[in-house]
Scaffold this motif. Structure first.
Motif, PDB file in Angstrom:
ATOM      1  N   MET A   1      -5.610   1.727   4.005  1.00 53.73           N
ATOM      2  CA  MET A   1      -5.651   0.784   2.884  1.00 53.73           C
ATOM      3  C   MET A   1      -5.843  -0.658   3.345  1.00 53.73           C
ATOM      4  O   MET A   1      -6.300  -1.503   2.586  1.00 53.73           O
TER       5      MET A   1
ATOM      6  N   ALA B   1      -1.286   3.922   4.347  1.00 56.78           N
ATOM      7  CA  ALA B   1      -1.167   2.468   4.518  1.00 56.78           C
ATOM      8  C   ALA B   1      -2.170   1.911   5.533  1.00 56.78           C
ATOM      9  O   ALA B   1      -2.767   0.857   5.300  1.00 56.78           O
TER      10      ALA B   1
ATOM     11  N   ILE C   1      -7.034  -0.821  -4.400  1.00 63.03           N
ATOM     12  CA  ILE C   1      -7.129  -2.287  -4.355  1.00 63.03           C
ATOM     13  C   ILE C   1      -8.019  -2.687  -5.519  1.00 63.03           C
ATOM     14  O   ILE C   1      -9.097  -2.121  -5.702  1.00 63.03           O
TER      15      ILE C   1
ATOM     16  N   GLY D   1      -0.064   1.380  -5.010  1.00 64.37           N
ATOM     17  CA  GLY D   1      -0.626   1.073  -3.702  1.00 64.37           C
ATOM     18  C   GLY D   1      -1.707   2.023  -3.244  1.00 64.37           C
ATOM     19  O   GLY D   1      -2.089   2.013  -2.076  1.00 64.37           O
ATOM     20  N   ARG D   2      -2.242   2.837  -4.154  1.00 67.60           N
ATOM     21  CA  ARG D   2      -3.302   3.778  -3.801  1.00 67.60           C
ATOM     22  C   ARG D   2      -4.697   3.213  -4.058  1.00 67.60           C
ATOM     23  O   ARG D   2      -5.702   3.883  -3.838  1.00 67.60           O
TER      24      ARG D   2
ATOM     25  N   TRP E   1      -2.866  -5.102  -4.777  1.00 65.56           N
ATOM     26  CA  TRP E   1      -2.568  -3.666  -4.787  1.00 65.56           C
ATOM     27  C   TRP E   1      -2.354  -3.195  -6.215  1.00 65.56           C
ATOM     28  O   TRP E   1      -1.724  -3.892  -6.999  1.00 65.56           O
TER      29      TRP E   1
ATOM     30  N   PRO F   1       0.832  -1.206   0.000  1.00 59.71           N
ATOM     31  CA  PRO F   1       0.000   0.000   0.000  1.00 59.71           C
ATOM     32  C   PRO F   1       0.866   1.255   0.000  1.00 59.71           C
ATOM     33  O   PRO F   1       2.017   1.230   0.447  1.00 59.71           O
TER      34      PRO F   1
ATOM     35  N   GLY G   1      -6.998  -4.199   2.103  1.00 60.45           N
ATOM     36  CA  GLY G   1      -5.710  -4.858   1.918  1.00 60.45           C
ATOM     37  C   GLY G   1      -5.609  -6.182   2.656  1.00 60.45           C
ATOM     38  O   GLY G   1      -4.840  -7.062   2.266  1.00 60.45           O
TER      39      GLY G   1
END
Length: 176
Positions: A25, A22, A66, A63-64, A59, A17, A29
Motif C-alpha cells: 500500500m 501495508a 488510496i 486502509g485497503r 487512506w 493502511p 501511501g
C-alpha cells in the motif's frame, strides 16, 4: 443525531493502511497528505497553458485503498473568471493476485472516467490503459521525493514508439 455525510466520511476514511498489505500500500501511501503546485497542459487547440493545482491523498476503506482528489486550478489560486479544468478523484486498490493496482479516475467536470492498472517500474509508478480511440495512455509518477513529485499524462498512437505529453503536474508537499 449525526448527519448522513459525517457517517459516510467516518466510514470511508482510514488512518492507516490495512496490515495484511501495508508494504504494498505504500507505493501510493507515500503520497498521503496535501500537495500544491502547477499544472502545464495542452488545451484543445494544442496551445500549452499553465495554472495552479492542488492534490489530496488519503487512506480509505479500512486502509485497503488510496483515494485522492485533483483540483485545477487550485481553490486558493483560482483567478476571477478562470474556469475549472478538473475536480476529480482517483480510487486505487491493490490487487494481490495480479500484483498490480486497479485504478479508476472520475472527473465530473469533464465527464471522464478512466480505468487502468498501475505498478512500480524502476523508480517510477506507471499507470496505463487504452482510451476509446485505441491510444495507449500512461500516467506516470516520476522524480518522486518525500516532498515533491512530477506527474505526466502522455499518449501514443503507435504503441509507445512516440509519445505526446498532454499534461504535467509539478507538486510539492503542503506544510500543514
Amino acid at each position: 443525531m449525526k448527519s448522513p455525510h459525517k457517517a459516510l466520511l467516518q466510514n470511508l476514511h482510514a488512518d492507516d493502511p490495512a496490515t495484511d498489505r501495508a508494504a504494498q500500500m505504500m507505493l501510493y501511501g507515500q503520497f498521503e497528505g496535501s500537495w500544491d503546485g502547477t499544472l502545464k497542459y495542452l488545451d484543445p487547440e494544442g496551445v500549452r497553458r499553465e495554472t495552479t493545482a492542488e492534490v489530496h491523498f488519503g487512506w480509505v476503506l479500512e486502509g485497503r485503498a488510496i483515494q485522492d482528489v485533483w483540483i485545477a486550478p487550485s481553490r486558493s489560486g483560482r483567478k476571477e473568471g478562470e474556469r475549472l479544468l478538473m475536480h476529480g478523484s482517483t480510487f486505487r486498490v491493490y490487487d494481490p493476485q495480479q500484483d498490480c493496482w486497479q485504478i479508476t479516475w472520475i472527473d465530473p467536470v469533464k465527464q471522464l472516467r478512466s480505468c487502468m492498472t498501475g505498478r512500480k517500474i524502476g523508480d517510477e509508478i506507471v499507470q496505463e490503459y487504452r482510451d476509446d480511440d485505441g491510444k495507449h495512455v500512461q500516467w506516470l509518477f516520476t522524480e518522486i521525493k518525500p516532498d515533491s513529485f512530477h506527474w505526466i499524462n502522455r499518449e501514443s498512437v503507435d504503441d509507445g514508439r512516440n509519445w505526446t505529453v498532454r499534461g504535467e503536474f509539478f507538486l510539492r508537499r503542503r506544510a500543514d
